[in-house]
Each structure stands twice: as structure tokens, then as C-alpha cells.
Design a protein around this motif. Structure first.
Motif, PDB file in Angstrom:
ATOM      1  N   SER A 234      26.172  88.214  48.978  1.00  0.00           N
ATOM      2  CA  SER A 234      24.895  88.065  49.678  1.00  0.00           C
ATOM      3  C   SER A 234      25.075  87.241  50.947  1.00  0.00           C
ATOM      4  CB  SER A 234      23.888  87.360  48.769  1.00  0.00           C
ATOM      5  OG  SER A 234      22.757  86.919  49.507  1.00  0.00           O
ATOM      6  N   TYR A 249      26.811  82.957  40.446  1.00  0.00           N
ATOM      7  CA  TYR A 249      26.546  84.095  41.334  1.00  0.00           C
ATOM      8  C   TYR A 249      27.777  84.996  41.412  1.00  0.00           C
ATOM      9  CZ  TYR A 249      25.921  87.014  45.384  1.00  0.00           C
ATOM     10  OH  TYR A 249      25.860  88.123  46.207  1.00  0.00           O
ATOM     11  N   ALA A 252      28.045  87.021  38.221  1.00  0.00           N
ATOM     12  CA  ALA A 252      27.018  88.071  38.173  1.00  0.00           C
ATOM     13  C   ALA A 252      27.389  89.220  39.100  1.00  0.00           C
ATOM     14  CB  ALA A 252      25.667  87.482  38.556  1.00  0.00           C
ATOM     15  N   ARG A 253      27.855  88.892  40.306  1.00  0.00           N
ATOM     16  CA  ARG A 253      28.217  89.940  41.273  1.00  0.00           C
ATOM     17  C   ARG A 253      29.396  90.759  40.767  1.00  0.00           C
ATOM     18  NH1 ARG A 253      28.616  93.769  43.451  1.00  0.00           N
ATOM     19  NH2 ARG A 253      28.945  94.278  45.660  1.00  0.00           N
ATOM     20  N   CYS A 256      28.091  92.662  37.229  1.00  0.00           N
ATOM     21  CA  CYS A 256      27.008  93.639  37.401  1.00  0.00           C
ATOM     22  C   CYS A 256      27.507  94.850  38.180  1.00  0.00           C
ATOM     23  CB  CYS A 256      25.821  93.011  38.134  1.00  0.00           C
ATOM     24  SG  CYS A 256      24.671  92.153  37.051  1.00  0.00           S
ATOM     25  N   ARG A 260      22.523  97.689  36.688  1.00  0.00           N
ATOM     26  CA  ARG A 260      21.247  96.992  36.798  1.00  0.00           C
ATOM     27  C   ARG A 260      21.342  95.550  36.310  1.00  0.00           C
ATOM     28  NH1 ARG A 260      16.503  95.916  39.134  1.00  0.00           N
ATOM     29  NH2 ARG A 260      14.858  95.408  37.658  1.00  0.00           N
ATOM     30  N   GLN A 261      22.138  95.310  35.237  1.00  0.00           N
ATOM     31  CA  GLN A 261      22.189  93.969  34.683  1.00  0.00           C
ATOM     32  C   GLN A 261      23.512  93.712  33.972  1.00  0.00           C
ATOM     33  OE1 GLN A 261      18.807  94.187  31.917  1.00  0.00           O
ATOM     34  NE2 GLN A 261      20.256  94.190  30.203  1.00  0.00           N
ATOM     35  N   ASP A 297      20.102  87.701  45.026  1.00  0.00           N
ATOM     36  CA  ASP A 297      20.382  89.051  44.478  1.00  0.00           C
ATOM     37  C   ASP A 297      20.060  89.216  43.007  1.00  0.00           C
ATOM     38  OD1 ASP A 297      21.321  89.690  46.990  1.00  0.00           O
ATOM     39  OD2 ASP A 297      23.450  89.615  46.451  1.00  0.00           O
ATOM     40  N   TYR A 298      19.998  88.108  42.233  1.00  0.00           N
ATOM     41  CA  TYR A 298      19.863  88.253  40.781  1.00  0.00           C
ATOM     42  C   TYR A 298      18.781  87.343  40.216  1.00  0.00           C
ATOM     43  CZ  TYR A 298      24.319  90.569  41.379  1.00  0.00           C
ATOM     44  OH  TYR A 298      25.308  91.415  41.820  1.00  0.00           O
ATOM     45  N   ARG A 311      19.757  92.535  38.478  1.00  0.00           N
ATOM     46  CA  ARG A 311      19.786  92.741  39.923  1.00  0.00           C
ATOM     47  C   ARG A 311      18.365  92.923  40.453  1.00  0.00           C
ATOM     48  NH1 ARG A 311      21.109  97.479  42.631  1.00  0.00           N
ATOM     49  NH2 ARG A 311      21.738  98.417  40.663  1.00  0.00           N
ATOM     50  N   ARG A 312      18.048  92.169  41.482  1.00  0.00           N
ATOM     51  CA  ARG A 312      16.686  92.217  42.050  1.00  0.00           C
ATOM     52  C   ARG A 312      16.437  93.546  42.734  1.00  0.00           C
ATOM     53  NH1 ARG A 312      14.519  87.044  41.936  1.00  0.00           N
ATOM     54  NH2 ARG A 312      16.026  85.332  41.844  1.00  0.00           N
TER      55      ARG A 312
END
Length: 312
Positions: A234, A249, A252-253, A256, A260-261, A297-298, A311-312
Motif C-alpha cells: 500500500s 500488514y 496479511a499482504r 491474502c 478475499r481473506q 488495505d485490510y 481485504r477492503r
């Protein structure tokens, strides 16, 4: 200029010598004399060919990081594994093993490089990937860049303390050593190396403040970059203040991806984070992140011991 005069003088002497020789042989016809001179002088007109071919390309052994507004890129191996400390002054020897991969992180005299020190690693990676995408042919694992551009890109102040902290970060990156068998660019080997191979100040101000630096990345990281085993972060990544939040972060990146998650237990997240806190303190850190709902982003949720990144 002196050489040209000497050459001209020598040629004139040679011409006169040939004229005298021709006249002595009775060739008084000027046309004959002129033709004979032309033939005799041909050997003086062209220099002998050089043994060496001309240089066709200037040698370039470093890359100048001069691309602005690049997408932020991070290598997937360091996103997956906790190579960087979350706390300054961490002097532990850390060992992490998972799914057949192992990594041992050993601190230098100033402690392990931190996740904020990793900004140098990410900055160089981002510049090299962007240069490759643009088809530049001067890319190498040695990167030159201005300290000012680095500080601005990574959302840092440009005061004297920031320049000093940058120098400290480079020293920790060089001092921290890694032993791992993690595959990069399809190559697995048991190897030890520094997070960066070397660094040096290229230019300083009159007051001693660094202006431009040169960083040589490890071959292990450079293989990942060449293979483009990287992910885009991001634009707000460098705004994340807390080391643990940055690390979550990254995880998660990485996990994911295009999904989606991603969901994992709090214990797995704790192990992957490399946190020095105990599990109870780490749980509180995750709860605070959930309540703030500010992770780029999350969206983060936690129910009992299960943590979910959406994920947003």
C-alpha cells in the motif's frame, strides 16, 4: 600538435629522398615521378590495425535510483519469514522453522536490523523492479541513491537526526547476518549472508551529512528481485507507525494475495511476527489494531484465538 609537425617533417624528408632517387634513375617526367610517389606513399597513409577492438559499451556496475513515484515493492521471502526485529537493540539469535524452511538471524554489534530499517531494503527493491519494468539495462545489485529522496519516499523527516538514523540503519543491515535455506528464484542453498553486502557514503555536505549513498544488496535478495518474486504494498505502508502493525500488514499482504481473506490462529500469527513480547501482550496488540481499524488495505477481526484479515 608536436607529433603532427614531426610527422609532416618526416613525410617531407621521405618525399625529397624519393624524388632524388627517381631523378638519379633518369625519370625526369613529372607525371611518372608523381605516380611513383603516390604508390610509394600508400604505406604511410593507413595506420596498422589495432590489436584490440574498440570499446562498444561503457562498463556499468551500479544502478542509480532516480525514478520517482514508484510502486512500493517488497520481496515475498522476507514478508513470509521474520528476518527483521520488531524492537530496537534486539540482541537475540532467532531461529525460525516452518514447512521445511529454516532461517537463523544473528545480530551485529548494534543489534538486529529492525522492520523500520527494512525501508532501505524496500526502497532499493522498488527502484530496481520499476527500472526492470521500464526496460533499463543498467540494473545491478549495487544501488546509488540520494539520502533526501529516500527520506521523502519513506515518509521521514529530512532533519539532521533522520540522516544520522539512516546511517545507523545501514550499519545494522550490514551487521545482521542470515543463515537460511529459503528458495529464491528457484534456487535453494544453505547460505549465510548479511541483509546487505555493503554500503558506503558517496557524497557528503561540508558539515559531514550524507548526501548520496551506495548499497550493495545480497545476492539472495537480488535473485528474488530478478525473478520478480515481489508484491506491491500500500502507498500508506511507510505511514504505519508501530513495528508489530507493519509486520502484520506484511503477513496479511503475503497470505491474502488475491484472495478475499486470510485466517490463522493467534499463536501462528505470533510465531510469524517475530515479536519479542509474550503471547498475552501480543494478543493485546492485535486487539488494539482491530479496534483502530486503520490497517491499510485490510480489516482485522479476532474471535477467540482466530484472527482474520479481510481485504477492503
Amino acid at each position: 600538435m608536436a607529433e603532427d609537425k614531426n610527422t609532416k617533417k618526416r613525410t617531407e624528408v621521405e618525399i625529397q629522398a624519393m624524388l632524388a632517387k627517381l631523378r638519379a634513375k633518369g625519370k625526369e617526367n613529372q607525371n611518372e615521378i608523381r605516380a611513383a610517389i603516390v604508390e610509394d606513399l600508400k604505406k604511410f597513409k593507413e595506420p596498422p590495425p589495432s590489436v584490440l577492438a574498440p570499446v562498444k559499451h561503457l562498463q556499468k556496475d551500479f544502478f542509480i535510483a532516480d525514478i520517482f513515484d514508484t510502486a512500493i515493492k517488497d520481496d515475498m521471502a522476507s514478508m513470509e519469514h521474520p528476518l527483521f526485529a520488531l524492537k530496537a537493540g534486539d540482541m537475540r539469535v532467532r531461529v525460525y522453522e516452518r514447512n521445511g524452511n529454516s532461517v537463523t538471524i544473528k545480530p551485529g554489534s548494534d543489534g538486529c536490523a529492525t522492520i523500520h530499517d527494512k525501508d532501505v531494503w524496500i526502497y532499493c527493491t522498488s527502484q530496481l523492479i520499476e527500472a526492470m519494468n521500464r526496460g533499463r539495462d543498467d540494473v545491478s545489485r549495487t544501488v546509488r541513491f540520494t539520502a533526501y529522496n529516500f527520506l521523502v519516499t519513506t515518509n521521514r523527516p529530512v532533519d539532521g537526526d533522520s540522516y544520522k538514523r539512516m546511517g545507523d540503519a545501514l550499519a545494522r543491515l550490514r551487521g545482521t547476518s542470515i543463515e537460511t535455506n529459503i528458495i529464491t528464484d528457484g534456487q535453494r542453498e544453505r547460505a549465510g549472508f548479511g541483509l546487505i553486502d555493503s554500503w558506503r557514503v558517496i557524497e557528503k555536505t561540508a558539515g559531514g551529512r550524507m548526501v548520496a549513498v551506495e548499497v550493495t544488496l545480497s545476492d539472495w535478495l537480488y535473485r528474488s528481485i530478478k525473478a520478480k518474486q515481489v508484491l506491491t504494498l500500500s502507498p500508506d505502508y511507510f505511514r504505519i507507525r508501530k513495528p508489530a502493525d507493519r509486520r502484520m500488514y506484511e503477513l496479511a499482504r503475503k497470505h491474502c494475495g488475491a484472495q478475499r481473506q486470510w485466517q490463522c490462529t493467534i499463536k501462528t500469527l505470533y510465531e510469524k511476527s517475530g515479536s519479542t513480547a509474550n503471547l498475552r501482550e501480543f494478543r493485546r496488540t492485535v486487539k488494539t489494531l482491530v479496534e483502530s481499524d486503520e490497517l491499510p488495505d485490510y480489516k482485522v477481526g479476532m474471535v477467540d484465538d482466530m484472527v482474520t484479515f479481510i481485504r477492503r
